[in-house]
Design an enzyme around this catalytic site. Sequence first.
Site, PDB file in Angstrom:
ATOM      1  N   GLU A   1       0.808  -1.217   0.000  1.00 31.47           N
ATOM      2  CA  GLU A   1       0.000   0.000   0.000  1.00 31.47           C
ATOM      3  C   GLU A   1       0.844   1.272   0.000  1.00 31.47           C
ATOM      4  O   GLU A   1       0.363   2.346   0.368  1.00 31.47           O
ATOM      5  CB  GLU A   1      -0.937  -0.033   1.206  1.00 31.47           C
TER       6      GLU A   1
ATOM      7  N   SER B   1      -5.995  -3.709   2.729  1.00 29.89           N
ATOM      8  CA  SER B   1      -6.474  -3.301   1.411  1.00 29.89           C
ATOM      9  C   SER B   1      -6.789  -4.476   0.491  1.00 29.89           C
ATOM     10  O   SER B   1      -6.686  -4.369  -0.731  1.00 29.89           O
ATOM     11  CB  SER B   1      -5.467  -2.366   0.712  1.00 29.89           C
TER      12      SER B   1
ATOM     13  N   TYR C   1     -10.313   1.758  -4.586  1.00 25.98           N
ATOM     14  CA  TYR C   1      -9.710   3.019  -4.993  1.00 25.98           C
ATOM     15  C   TYR C   1     -10.376   3.627  -6.221  1.00 25.98           C
ATOM     16  O   TYR C   1      -9.816   4.505  -6.871  1.00 25.98           O
ATOM     17  CB  TYR C   1      -8.193   2.827  -5.175  1.00 25.98           C
TER      18      TYR C   1
ATOM     19  N   ARG D   1     -11.613   2.067  12.152  1.00 22.96           N
ATOM     20  CA  ARG D   1     -12.700   1.843  11.180  1.00 22.96           C
ATOM     21  C   ARG D   1     -12.918   0.343  11.078  1.00 22.96           C
ATOM     22  O   ARG D   1     -12.035  -0.383  10.602  1.00 22.96           O
ATOM     23  CB  ARG D   1     -12.325   2.404   9.813  1.00 22.96           C
TER      24      ARG D   1
ATOM     25  N   ASP E   1     -14.952  -3.035   9.797  1.00 21.59           N
ATOM     26  CA  ASP E   1     -15.753  -3.539   8.679  1.00 21.59           C
ATOM     27  C   ASP E   1     -16.638  -4.683   9.151  1.00 21.59           C
ATOM     28  O   ASP E   1     -16.186  -5.567   9.891  1.00 21.59           O
ATOM     29  CB  ASP E   1     -14.833  -4.035   7.560  1.00 21.59           C
TER      30      ASP E   1
ATOM     31  N   GLU F   1     -12.851  -7.010  10.383  1.00 18.37           N
ATOM     32  CA  GLU F   1     -11.551  -6.498  10.819  1.00 18.37           C
ATOM     33  C   GLU F   1     -11.698  -5.058  11.267  1.00 18.37           C
ATOM     34  O   GLU F   1     -12.700  -4.395  10.980  1.00 18.37           O
ATOM     35  CB  GLU F   1     -10.518  -6.586   9.695  1.00 18.37           C
TER      36      GLU F   1
ATOM     37  N   ASN G   1      -9.436  -1.417  11.179  1.00 24.66           N
ATOM     38  CA  ASN G   1      -8.292  -0.675  10.648  1.00 24.66           C
ATOM     39  C   ASN G   1      -7.932   0.435  11.632  1.00 24.66           C
ATOM     40  O   ASN G   1      -8.794   1.229  12.016  1.00 24.66           O
ATOM     41  CB  ASN G   1      -8.645  -0.048   9.292  1.00 24.66           C
TER      42      ASN G   1
ATOM     43  N   GLY H   1      -7.604   5.115   5.615  1.00 22.40           N
ATOM     44  CA  GLY H   1      -7.148   5.697   4.363  1.00 22.40           C
ATOM     45  C   GLY H   1      -7.514   7.169   4.333  1.00 22.40           C
ATOM     46  O   GLY H   1      -8.560   7.569   4.840  1.00 22.40           O
TER      47      GLY H   1
END
Length: 323
Positions: A21, A156, A225, A264, A266, A279, A281, A285
């Site tokens: 990343e 990612s 993205y 964050r 998910d 998961e 984060n 991002g």
Amino acid sequence: MNTEELKSLRVVVLCGGWSDERDVSITSGTECRKALLECGFKKVDLLDIAEDRFAEKLAGGNYDVAFPALHGRFGEDGCIQGMLEVMHIPYAFSGVFASAVATQKEAAKVLYAKAGIRTPRGVDLPAGAKLTQKQKDALVSELGLPLFVKPSGNGSSFGITRVTESSKLQEAVDLAGSEGERVLIEECVAGTEITVPVIGNADPHALPIVEIVTGADFYDVKVKYEPAELHHVIPARLAPAVYAKAQDAAVAAHKALGCAGCSRSDFIVTQMGEPVILETNTIPGMTPASLLPDSARHGGIEFPELCAKFIELAVEGRAAKVE
């Protein structure tokens, strides 16, 4: 610390590195530096941690606070956080422990379970594991098809495979193993894909939930993205009680892992309205297509203000440690 004092701090935004990343991190770092300057910070440098003499530049910068805009290995897994601790430089986002545990999905699942947050059923294997036909049959029998095979410690969606037949399992395990030291094989949980950003240290709160609509088998690297408006529905189209339950679960995950600044998480929300966590984060991002900034914007927090808030939380967190 008042606003004027906060914006007089010497800030270094850390980006780049060596992970898959890297390019996304450089974009995130550039955007964050621009936002902090726009918000009124006077001194904001950008450093690629893969640069020659990086440690010397970091140590010689007399920085008051670091802003890691890093993703993946060496940036989000506790490594850079440990370095900053040794150098006594306060930094945004989670500390060494939370960063390391959140990155290792199987370890994080233990803490989720203790907090009462449902996770997908699965098994954890070492990278390089070779599955016999009997083992493949047992996995399919127990977890069903399709299965998701993923690196336990990458981000990612790199190295993730959606496996629809047992004959493809070994190939998927090999791919995931090439991205890290552990491999996670999980059941496929059907439902609505969402992500729930959380902001705060001791008293965190959830931001608006983002529903992710992809048109793909899963939220893969390509989709992540693409322009946000193609895939983000804010607020997520959930029943009020389910919406609140998902926000509560994200805050519980933030606390269970010991996150700071923001996180964050998910989830897949099943047809029965049960959020199943995938998961968390610990460094969001920060590109124009990123989920947390999009959610914050819908919650009334513009990007420069959001970046400044992370600096404020970093300073607040360090002060709490010293007390």
